[in-house]
Structures are given as C-alpha cells and as structure tokens.
Scaffold this active site. Sequence first.
Site, mmCIF file in Angstrom:
data_model
loop_
_atom_site.group_PDB
_atom_site.id
_atom_site.type_symbol
_atom_site.label_atom_id
_atom_site.label_comp_id
_atom_site.label_asym_id
_atom_site.label_seq_id
_atom_site.Cartn_x
_atom_site.Cartn_y
_atom_site.Cartn_z
ATOM 1 N N GLU A 18 15.414 -0.676 20.982
ATOM 2 C CA GLU A 18 16.413 -1.605 20.768
ATOM 3 C C GLU A 18 16.863 -0.877 20.544
ATOM 4 O OE1 GLU A 18 14.923 -4.516 17.269
ATOM 5 O OE2 GLU A 18 13.566 -5.315 19.168
ATOM 6 N N GLU A 25 6.928 -7.994 25.454
ATOM 7 C CA GLU A 25 6.904 -9.065 24.076
ATOM 8 C C GLU A 25 7.020 -10.507 24.504
ATOM 9 O OE1 GLU A 25 9.291 -7.687 20.897
ATOM 10 O OE2 GLU A 25 8.761 -5.318 21.709
#
Length: 543
Positions: free
Chosen positions: A347, A457
Amino acid sequence: MKRAIACVLMYAMVISVAAGGNRSAASVKGKLNKKKVTIAIGKNVQLKVKEKGSARVYWSSSKKKVARVSSSGKVRGYKKGKTVVTAKVKRKGRTKRLKCKVTVVKGAKSVLLTNKNGKRVKSLTLNKYDSVRLFAKMTPRSSNDKATWKSSNNDVVTVKNGVVTGQYVGKATIRATTYSGKKVKVKVAVKAPTLKNTLKDTYKADFKIGVAANTWQMEGAGAYAKAKELISEQFNSITMENQMKPHVLLSSDNVEKGKDTDVLINEANLEQVLRLASDNGLKLRGHTLIWHNQTPEWFFHKGYDVNQEYVTKDVMRLRMESYIKKVLTYCQTHYPGLVYAWDVANEVVTDEGDYRTKSNWYRVYGDESYITDAFTFARRYADKDVKLFLNDYNEYNTDKRDKLYHVLKNLYEAGICDGMGMQSHYLLDYPTLATVKVAIQKYNQIDPGKIEIQLTELDIHTPNTAVATQKKLADKYEMLFRMLTDCKRNQKINITGVTFWGLTDADTWLTDFKGEASYPALFGGDYAAKPSYFAVLNVMKPE
C-alpha cells in the site's frame, strides 16, 4: 368606508368558518389494526381502531351470514365466504370509514405435512441453502382452511409459504397452524454439504489457492478443529492475516537493546507461524515486510524512543536492511522452501495516484526511494526461487492503477520485483469484472506472460445471508474465476495465485471495517460450504 369594513369582516368570518371546518374534518383520525384477515367458521378475530382519540366507533358487516362484528370490533365467522367489515369513526359530526376484508374458511378437522409427491413428512434433513416445499394437507376435502408457517429459529431454517430453506448448520422446528387452530410440526436438521472436490485440486493446473488465517485456526484446538481441517483440505497456500506483519515480528526489546545495524525480531513468533504451515503441509506467503500501518512508531525514532526525533534516512536504511535480512534468513535457514513469496511493500500509493507521503517510511526517507531499498534488500537476502510482490488495494482504479504500473515497471525492470499483488477487496456491484480484467492486462504489459500477477486478499463484501444476496455473491465469484482462467489459459497471462482473505464469514475483517455484518466468504461461520464455494468449483466443470 363603513361598507368596506363590513365586507372585510364578513370575508374574515367566512375564512374562519372554513378553517374551523377543516380542523373538524382533520380531527377524525384512526386506522385499523388489520386491513385483511382470514378466520375459520366459529373462530374470532379482534379488530381495533388505533389512534382514534375521543372519537366513537360503530361497526358493521356487509354480509352478516358470513361474519358478524360486535360493538367492540370482535369478528366471528359463520359461513364460508367473504365480507367487508366497516368501522365508522365519528367525532363532532364528521365520519371516517375504515374497511377490513374478511375471508371465512371452512376449518379443517386435521392437518398433516406432505412433500410434493403427497408423502407425509415427519422430519426433514437439508443441506445448507437447499430448499424443500412442504404442503399442509387438510381433511375433510371440503375444507378450504389455510396454514400459516413459522420457524423456531430463522438463523437455522427459514420458511415462507411452505418453502423451507436451510440457512445454518443446526436444528430447528417448522410449525404450520391452520386458521381453525389445528397445528402440526416437523423437525428440520441442516447439515453441511458433502465436499467431493477441493479448491486446490480443482485449480492445481492453473494457480495456487490460498487463504488468510491465524495461528489459532492452524493449531486447531477445541472449536478450531474444523478450521484446521478445512484449511488443510481445501488450500495449498496460507497467508497469516496479522502474524507476519512488522508489529508482530519487530521485538519490543529494541527499545532497550536494539542497534541500528542489529534490529531484534521475535523469532518465537516467526517460528510458530512457520512450524504450523509446515506441519499442515502448506506453502507460506509472507505478508508483509514494509507497510505504513501496523509498524511500531518507535521503529522510526532515535534510540527506538517515540519521544525522540526521527532517525536519518541513512539510519532508517540500515534498520530496514537488518530487519529484512533477519526475517528472511530465519525463514530460509529453519524452513527452506516453505515461504514461496513475499509482499515486500504494501500500500505505497494513495487512491489519488500519488505516493503515500504520510507514511512514516516516506517521512523519514523524504521520498519514495524506501520502496526501491525494500525490494533491493529483499532480493539480496531471499532465495532465488522466492517471488517478490508489490501489493496494493483498489489496484483497478485508473489513477491508482497507472501509478502502480509505473512503480511496478521500474522495480521489475531493475530485476528486484517479480509481480503485482492485487488485493482484490470488492463489493457485490463494484468494481465490474471488466475493470479488473483491464487492470490485469495492464500489469501484464510490463512483460507479457512472464510478470506474475496474484489476487492476494480476495473478498466480496455482502451485507446479509438472504438466499438471493448469496446467489448474487456466488455469481460474481463464478464470473471472476471464469475471467481469471480465461486470462491464464487463453491470454497466457501469468496468474500464479488467488488467496481468499478469511476462511469463513465469522472470520472476516470486513464486519469491523465496514461497521456492519458481512458475509463474503466461501464458507459460513458453521464451516459449511456456501453456494459461492460450489460456484468457484463449477467454473472447471466440462461444458
């Protein structure tokens, strides 16, 4: 002048009278507690006018031979047929009429439950999400009595118009009650469907199928025995949901003993994770080395003390290298070949397509070069077969996708990154799978057919367990996997793994994150397979 004044006064009186009349009409209030009822001959139902204030109510029936109504609103059935009961609500000369349609049926003397073939049903066993239609058979045949249905536990079994649907593994009772007061019940057991195939075997020729879990699920003690069994049976890859993140692996002993070139790690925590993966025969996907979140604040400060200022870029680089070296070396020395991939940087780009400048990593470094350093060190200390990924969410949105493409391309061409980790947190109606496919194709352009792409994910937020909603979820999973296998097989895009983020609905992080219940998984909290599970398997069935 006097004449004008008289006209004005007369007009005012007219307005006043009119206003008073409106107030009088508006003062007649009230509504019936029922607008439509069914009763059996000889049975009663009580009607009431609610919110009537001081108004009086007068009752009448349009067909007294069918049903009569008392002055208190009690309706009694006398003959099979239909009638209308009217409540006249009166106050100060104003009247409001409220009507209720009444159906009178000839009551049954007995009732039993049957299946569609007319066979009597005393008990019922269903797979979760399967449905069976029950019928209330009345005697005598001349009876036109009807049944109302109720479940003792709607979380386990629901019933509507006789259609019984299993919702959760467990037991419940379905009751049918006729308008004549006859009652019958059937005991229902809901079981988990038998799983003849597994996810990992179904997709073994295409890509790894993984799941995010926690150590207690892998240990399988007590209530988690089913979790351990399900993980080992269905998956060939495991990602620890939290227990390989920096806040777990960085030792708090650094505050007292840590050195810039010798960062201390929690080897016991790392050992537990590695041992559990090995004992369960699962390959491990490391998540994550560098992240702006879940990294101790003290790691960025002088003396590992949050009360002191940030360290310099050079010192931060030393700490990063020491940390990455120790984690990777421990994994490869004690469990060689077990960890097959790492999310090295997680991220690093915002939704607007900019570098995440509020990250402590960016603040200490003063720029985004910490990303390159992280991959440089990871490549230096990882075994040659270990794959290194850039990992991010909303990786399909145009601005963010294009920025991630730029970052990924530079890392890949430098020989220090192997692919893109697409987190893939979706909603039922967003993003479109066409948007996801475009993103996959975009990242693939960096080195067509060679650069690796993984969905790391995967989950799809689903706000309830209604059959229709869960079918929509199953449809999206099926379409997603059809698209992925098409990309893999026909477009030769190097998709190497799909990891589901959470084993069951009970384990999902989305319930806390979204602030509402979420049911996104392939398995329910009872560990039973949901329609989504079979939808994913269905993709690989021969046409």
